[in-house]
Design a protein around this motif. Sequence first.
Motif, short mmCIF file in Angstrom:
data_model
loop_
_atom_site.label_atom_id
_atom_site.label_comp_id
_atom_site.label_asym_id
_atom_site.label_seq_id
_atom_site.Cartn_x
_atom_site.Cartn_y
_atom_site.Cartn_z
N LEU A 1 50.49 35.97 29.66
CA LEU A 1 50.38 37.35 29.18
C LEU A 1 49.16 38.04 29.76
N LEU A 2 48.03 37.35 29.77
CA LEU A 2 46.80 37.96 30.29
C LEU A 2 46.91 38.24 31.78
N LYS A 3 47.59 37.37 32.52
CA LYS A 3 47.82 37.64 33.94
C LYS A 3 48.75 38.84 34.12
N LEU A 4 49.78 38.91 33.30
CA LEU A 4 50.72 40.02 33.38
C LEU A 4 50.02 41.36 33.16
N LEU A 5 49.11 41.39 32.18
CA LEU A 5 48.46 42.64 31.82
C LEU A 5 47.55 43.17 32.92
N LEU A 6 47.20 42.33 33.89
CA LEU A 6 46.38 42.78 35.01
C LEU A 6 47.20 43.26 36.20
N ALA A 7 48.50 43.05 36.17
CA ALA A 7 49.34 43.40 37.30
C ALA A 7 49.42 44.91 37.47
N ARG B 1 54.65 49.68 32.83
CA ARG B 1 56.10 49.86 32.88
C ARG B 1 56.83 48.59 32.44
N VAL B 2 56.32 47.44 32.88
CA VAL B 2 57.00 46.19 32.55
C VAL B 2 56.82 45.84 31.07
N VAL B 3 55.65 46.10 30.51
CA VAL B 3 55.45 45.85 29.08
C VAL B 3 56.39 46.75 28.26
N GLN B 4 56.56 47.98 28.69
CA GLN B 4 57.50 48.87 28.00
C GLN B 4 58.91 48.28 28.03
N LEU B 5 59.30 47.72 29.17
CA LEU B 5 60.61 47.09 29.30
C LEU B 5 60.70 45.88 28.39
N MET B 6 59.64 45.07 28.32
CA MET B 6 59.64 43.88 27.46
C MET B 6 59.77 44.26 25.99
N ALA C 1 38.19 56.38 35.09
CA ALA C 1 36.78 55.97 35.06
C ALA C 1 36.44 54.96 36.16
N GLU C 2 37.44 54.61 36.98
CA GLU C 2 37.26 53.64 38.06
C GLU C 2 36.75 52.30 37.53
N LEU C 3 37.33 51.89 36.41
CA LEU C 3 36.99 50.61 35.79
C LEU C 3 38.00 49.55 36.21
N THR C 4 37.53 48.35 36.46
CA THR C 4 38.43 47.23 36.71
C THR C 4 39.19 46.93 35.42
N PRO C 5 40.53 46.86 35.47
CA PRO C 5 41.29 46.55 34.25
C PRO C 5 40.84 45.25 33.63
N SER C 6 40.83 45.23 32.30
CA SER C 6 40.45 44.03 31.56
C SER C 6 41.66 43.55 30.77
#
Length: 406
Positions: free
Chosen positions: A207-213, A218-223, A252-257
Amino acid sequence: MDSLTLPHAEWRHREGLDRLVEVLGDVRFVGGSVRDTLLGIPVADIDLATPLPPERVLELLKAAEIRAVPTGLAHGTITAVLTSGPVEVTTLRRDVSTDGRHATVAFTDDWCEDAARRDFTMNALYADPLSGEIFDYFGGLTDLEARHVRFIGDPLQRIAEDHLRILRFFRFLARFGDQPDAAGLDACTARAKDLMALSRERIRDELLKLLLAKDAVRVVQLMIARGIFGPVLPEIASAELLTHVAHREAEAELTPSPIRRLAALLPQDAHIADQIGARLKLSNAERKRLVAAVAKPDGPAKPLVYRLGADTALDQLIFSNREIAEIAEIRTWQAPRLPLTGGALVTRGLAKGPDVARALRTVEDRWIAEGFPDSDRVEQIADDVVAQALRAPSSEKAAPGSSGRA
């Protein structure tokens, strides 16, 4: 793909890799290194497949004085430790039995059998290390070009073999995919309850890997629409806040967490966040951050960073409607240290103990409120606070509930 030859890439010239290939002889690059090179994206890990039995791999590496670690001997995996980093060498395999969580394998010398046990067609691509010739047994090149994430064989059967493939299907869709394979999507939907048999650690990691993709929203909405989270994380019912957070991260040009994004999927309730952190077996630091992320930011940005740390402060500010300029201002800001110690207050006449601790907190509060002024100003604040403390009656020095004596 237009070419059936693996393009030259920097990772193919890693120190020691040519010698490893020479020592083992009959090997091919497999999986992510082939896939990602064809897509033109950086390669993180190098995997080699070979028909050689694992014991023979160990013998050859030992004779060549290449350090070998039997990381998964029962499954045929040996890690060759090169000066440029580890390379996993795995003997060709076929599944003997599976139960959705573990597989019993037998070794084989058939490349197609090995490819057939892999999950998706784009992961079953092999390449000759010398010529670069690509071997594709299940149409992976065509699927890769179309960004089509497709199971090898019957999707229901592949999910029955390893239930984690449900989450991997969506993770690969979020990272590489365009439109989901209809049969694969239907199979994941039908078998979503199989996720309940998996350890929470495996679910967490995927899940944590998926959230960084790149296409996570869009994919979480589908899930959510397909009820994938329901059996294991029923609290995830909307991606509205995740959409907001992802948009503001980009602004904000932040790296996704991944922890920030997970928090955005949960009800904004600290107790629920803590329960889910425990359920997913997050580390103590991750769990603390998850809980803090759902709190409302209290006060200006820089004091938040000082008191909570940069990650948690940014989480709260991203979740809120604070101006992006305020967030950008603290993105690289380093919180200063209070240029004063308790000893400096003792030299001013305060007795060691709770008086010093109270006075130091007061100095710190004023220093923060004034915008972190320099040490000269801190000295002035300290003089003022100590003078006031020394003038105060003893009943004021010992605040109710304090420990020790003034």
